[in-house]
Write a protein that holds these residues in place. Structure first.
Motif, PDB file in Angstrom:
ATOM      1  N   VAL A 101       0.765   2.408 -12.059  1.00 60.16           N
ATOM      2  CA  VAL A 101       1.653   2.841 -11.252  1.00 60.16           C
ATOM      3  C   VAL A 101       1.522   4.022 -10.456  1.00 60.16           C
ATOM      4  N   LEU A 102       2.320   3.513  -9.174  1.00 56.26           N
ATOM      5  CA  LEU A 102       1.024   4.680  -7.961  1.00 56.26           C
ATOM      6  C   LEU A 102       2.871   4.951  -7.448  1.00 56.26           C
ATOM      7  N   ILE A 103       2.305   6.618  -7.092  1.00 53.75           N
ATOM      8  CA  ILE A 103       3.277   7.284  -6.450  1.00 53.75           C
ATOM      9  C   ILE A 103       3.035   8.195  -5.280  1.00 53.75           C
ATOM     10  N   GLY A 104       3.849   8.139  -4.980  1.00 54.55           N
ATOM     11  CA  GLY A 104       3.393   8.989  -3.302  1.00 54.55           C
ATOM     12  C   GLY A 104       4.759   8.889  -2.589  1.00 54.55           C
ATOM     13  N   PHE A 105       4.069   9.364  -1.217  1.00 54.11           N
ATOM     14  CA  PHE A 105       5.265   9.309   0.183  1.00 54.11           C
ATOM     15  C   PHE A 105       4.866   9.087   1.610  1.00 54.11           C
ATOM     16  N   LYS A 106       5.466   9.292   2.222  1.00 52.80           N
ATOM     17  CA  LYS A 106       5.941   8.330   3.354  1.00 52.80           C
ATOM     18  C   LYS A 106       6.063   9.937   4.852  1.00 52.80           C
ATOM     19  N   THR A 107       4.796  10.336   5.716  1.00 55.11           N
ATOM     20  CA  THR A 107       5.925  11.029   6.229  1.00 55.11           C
ATOM     21  C   THR A 107       5.618  11.435   7.510  1.00 55.11           C
ATOM     22  N   ARG A 108       6.371  11.144   8.668  1.00 58.10           N
ATOM     23  CA  ARG A 108       6.159  11.038   9.976  1.00 58.10           C
ATOM     24  C   ARG A 108       6.290  12.370   9.874  1.00 58.10           C
ATOM     25  N   LEU A 109       4.746  12.003  11.219  1.00 59.75           N
ATOM     26  CA  LEU A 109       3.725  13.090  12.205  1.00 59.75           C
ATOM     27  C   LEU A 109       4.419  12.979  13.069  1.00 59.75           C
ATOM     28  N   PHE A 110       4.429  12.040  14.300  1.00 59.49           N
ATOM     29  CA  PHE A 110       4.498  11.267  15.713  1.00 59.49           C
ATOM     30  C   PHE A 110       6.037  10.646  15.793  1.00 59.49           C
ATOM     31  N   GLU A 111       6.778  11.062  17.038  1.00 64.50           N
ATOM     32  CA  GLU A 111       7.360   9.672  17.564  1.00 64.50           C
ATOM     33  C   GLU A 111       6.744   9.444  18.690  1.00 64.50           C
ATOM     34  N   GLU A 112       7.313   8.547  19.493  1.00 63.20           N
ATOM     35  CA  GLU A 112       6.468   7.812  20.256  1.00 63.20           C
ATOM     36  C   GLU A 112       6.483   8.309  21.593  1.00 63.20           C
ATOM     37  N   LYS A 113       5.258   8.829  22.460  1.00 63.98           N
ATOM     38  CA  LYS A 113       6.203   9.331  24.187  1.00 63.98           C
ATOM     39  C   LYS A 113       4.580   8.978  24.240  1.00 63.98           C
ATOM     40  N   THR A 123       1.090   8.070   2.140  1.00 64.14           N
ATOM     41  CA  THR A 123      -0.128   7.952   0.245  1.00 64.14           C
ATOM     42  C   THR A 123      -0.185   7.414  -1.149  1.00 64.14           C
ATOM     43  N   HIS A 124      -0.604   7.116  -2.302  1.00 64.87           N
ATOM     44  CA  HIS A 124       0.106   6.976  -2.731  1.00 64.87           C
ATOM     45  C   HIS A 124      -0.814   7.695  -4.340  1.00 64.87           C
ATOM     46  N   LEU A 125      -0.854   7.605  -5.231  1.00 66.01           N
ATOM     47  CA  LEU A 125      -1.939   8.217  -7.031  1.00 66.01           C
ATOM     48  C   LEU A 125      -1.520   7.207  -7.884  1.00 66.01           C
ATOM     49  N   GLY A 126      -2.039   6.054  -7.727  1.00 66.67           N
ATOM     50  CA  GLY A 126      -2.168   5.697  -8.840  1.00 66.67           C
ATOM     51  C   GLY A 126      -2.437   6.392 -10.032  1.00 66.67           C
ATOM     52  N   GLU A 143      -5.049   6.662  -2.743  1.00 64.78           N
ATOM     53  CA  GLU A 143      -4.978   5.952  -1.518  1.00 64.78           C
ATOM     54  C   GLU A 143      -4.459   6.247  -0.161  1.00 64.78           C
ATOM     55  N   PHE A 144      -4.498   6.047   0.496  1.00 67.35           N
ATOM     56  CA  PHE A 144      -3.581   7.085   2.327  1.00 67.35           C
ATOM     57  C   PHE A 144      -4.104   5.985   3.432  1.00 67.35           C
ATOM     58  N   ARG A 145      -3.244   5.894   4.294  1.00 69.93           N
ATOM     59  CA  ARG A 145      -2.949   5.296   5.466  1.00 69.93           C
ATOM     60  C   ARG A 145      -3.049   6.160   6.787  1.00 69.93           C
ATOM     61  N   PHE A 146      -3.032   5.756   7.521  1.00 69.83           N
ATOM     62  CA  PHE A 146      -2.369   6.052   8.737  1.00 69.83           C
ATOM     63  C   PHE A 146      -1.794   5.422   9.415  1.00 69.83           C
ATOM     64  N   THR A 147      -0.257   4.657  10.060  1.00 68.94           N
ATOM     65  CA  THR A 147       0.093   3.970  10.346  1.00 68.94           C
ATOM     66  C   THR A 147       0.784   4.293  11.496  1.00 68.94           C
ATOM     67  N   MET A 148       0.952   2.799  12.251  1.00 69.62           N
ATOM     68  CA  MET A 148       0.744   3.198  13.852  1.00 69.62           C
ATOM     69  C   MET A 148       1.348   2.128  14.624  1.00 69.62           C
ATOM     70  N   GLN A 149       2.645   2.509  15.597  1.00 68.78           N
ATOM     71  CA  GLN A 149       3.391   1.847  16.004  1.00 68.78           C
ATOM     72  C   GLN A 149       3.447   1.904  18.154  1.00 68.78           C
ATOM     73  N   HIS A 150       3.188   0.525  18.854  1.00 67.12           N
ATOM     74  CA  HIS A 150       3.375   0.873  20.027  1.00 67.12           C
ATOM     75  C   HIS A 150       4.515   0.182  20.000  1.00 67.12           C
ATOM     76  N   THR A 151       5.743   0.670  21.018  1.00 64.46           N
ATOM     77  CA  THR A 151       6.598  -0.669  21.862  1.00 64.46           C
ATOM     78  C   THR A 151       6.481  -1.537  22.491  1.00 64.46           C
ATOM     79  N   ILE A 152       6.090  -2.900  22.729  1.00 64.40           N
ATOM     80  CA  ILE A 152       5.619  -2.899  23.275  1.00 64.40           C
ATOM     81  C   ILE A 152       7.102  -3.622  24.703  1.00 64.40           C
ATOM     82  N   SER A 153       7.232  -4.466  24.170  1.00 65.48           N
ATOM     83  CA  SER A 153       8.843  -4.549  24.897  1.00 65.48           C
ATOM     84  C   SER A 153      10.075  -4.746  24.461  1.00 65.48           C
ATOM     85  N   ASP A 154      11.278  -5.270  24.877  1.00 62.86           N
ATOM     86  CA  ASP A 154      12.577  -5.159  23.453  1.00 62.86           C
ATOM     87  C   ASP A 154      12.734  -6.219  22.328  1.00 62.86           C
TER      88      ASP A 154
END
Length: 250
Positions: A101-113, A123-126, A143-154
């Motif tokens: 079983v993995l437990i973890g959290f997600k936290t927002r770092l930046f808004e798109e600008k 991040t999770h810990l098994g 395990e951990f990862r940075f997740t990022m997203q750009h808006t290309i269009s509507d």
């Protein structure tokens, strides 16, 4: 009994009405690219799936189900729990049970600008012993990862993840990358294509390609289907998956 049914119906309608002020459900499935968005405050979200993977001519893997449970604490933080029941088969053996079983959290770092994407950290810990006897790990599996997203269009987005994970079998990490573009065909139907891969510290890299579709029944319920195949010699031959996600306020 009638009063009880009326109360449940009223709560369901009220919960749906409240959700109209929120964006539609955002999920971390069906692609391998985790999304940067946080589950709304006070909402419990379940992302459930089934997957079948053909590893090679003799081996296959089934996960039924995988459940990602998320709870929104505030606009910048959610708690996460991952549970999976897996079946590994080949010609001579079969291993099945609950993965660690993995437990973890997600936290927002930046808004798109501008060129800065919407960015979150996951991040999770098994827990190696919180698993079926045949599937217990030797070590803890962070395990951990940075997740990022750009808006290309509507209608279109470009998303990517960078991170690392540990298998629990050895102490060497495996680095992770994903790159996907999503497109909204309508208010209810969306799709994506994606490249992703795993780069171990010692062994050869494993690169893959996949794509899928989502169908939004309403702002709180979503169905998805996806499939993919391996691009490297060590990759699985192919996989397909089906999922259903929903959320409600508690």
């Amino acid at each position: 009994m009638k009063k009880f049914i009326l109360i449940i119906s009223f709560l369901s309608i009220s919960n749906y009405a409240i959700s109209q002020d929120l964006p539609s459900i955002q999920t971390d499935r069906p692609d391998q690219t985790e999304c940067p968005f946080i589950t709304p405050k006070g909402y419990l979200q379940f992302e459930n799936g089934f997957s079948y993977e053909k590893i090679d001519g003799d081996s296959k893997s089934i996960v039924a189900p995988t459940i990602l449970t998320k709870f929104g604490i505030n606009d910048h933080f959610e708690l996460r729990l991952i549970t999976e029941y897996s079946i590994e088969k080949n010609n001579s053996s079969k291993i099945s049970g609950i993965n660690p079983v993995l437990i973890g959290f997600k936290t927002r770092l930046f808004e798109e600008k501008g060129i800065i994407p919407t960015t979150s950290f996951i991040t999770h810990l098994g827990l190696p012993k919180l698993a079926s006897s045949d599937l217990k790990a030797t070590y803890y599996t962070p395990e951990f990862r940075f997740t990022m997203q750009h808006t290309i269009s509507d209608r279109q987005t470009l998303s990517y993840n960078l991170g690392a994970e540990w298998s629990g079998v050895t102490l060497e990490p495996t680095f992770i990358y994903t790159l996907t573009t999503g497109y909204s065909f309508s208010e209810k139907i969306g799709g994506y294509i994606e490249f992703f891969g795993f780069i171990p510290q010692i062994e050869k890299p494993d690169h893959r390609f996949d794509g899928g579709l989502t169908y939004l029944f309403n702002p709180n319920h979503q169905l998805d289907v996806s499939a993919g195949f391996g691009l490297s010699k060590i990759s699985p031959e192919y996989y397909f998956a089906l999922g259903y996600s929903f959320r409600f306020k508690i």
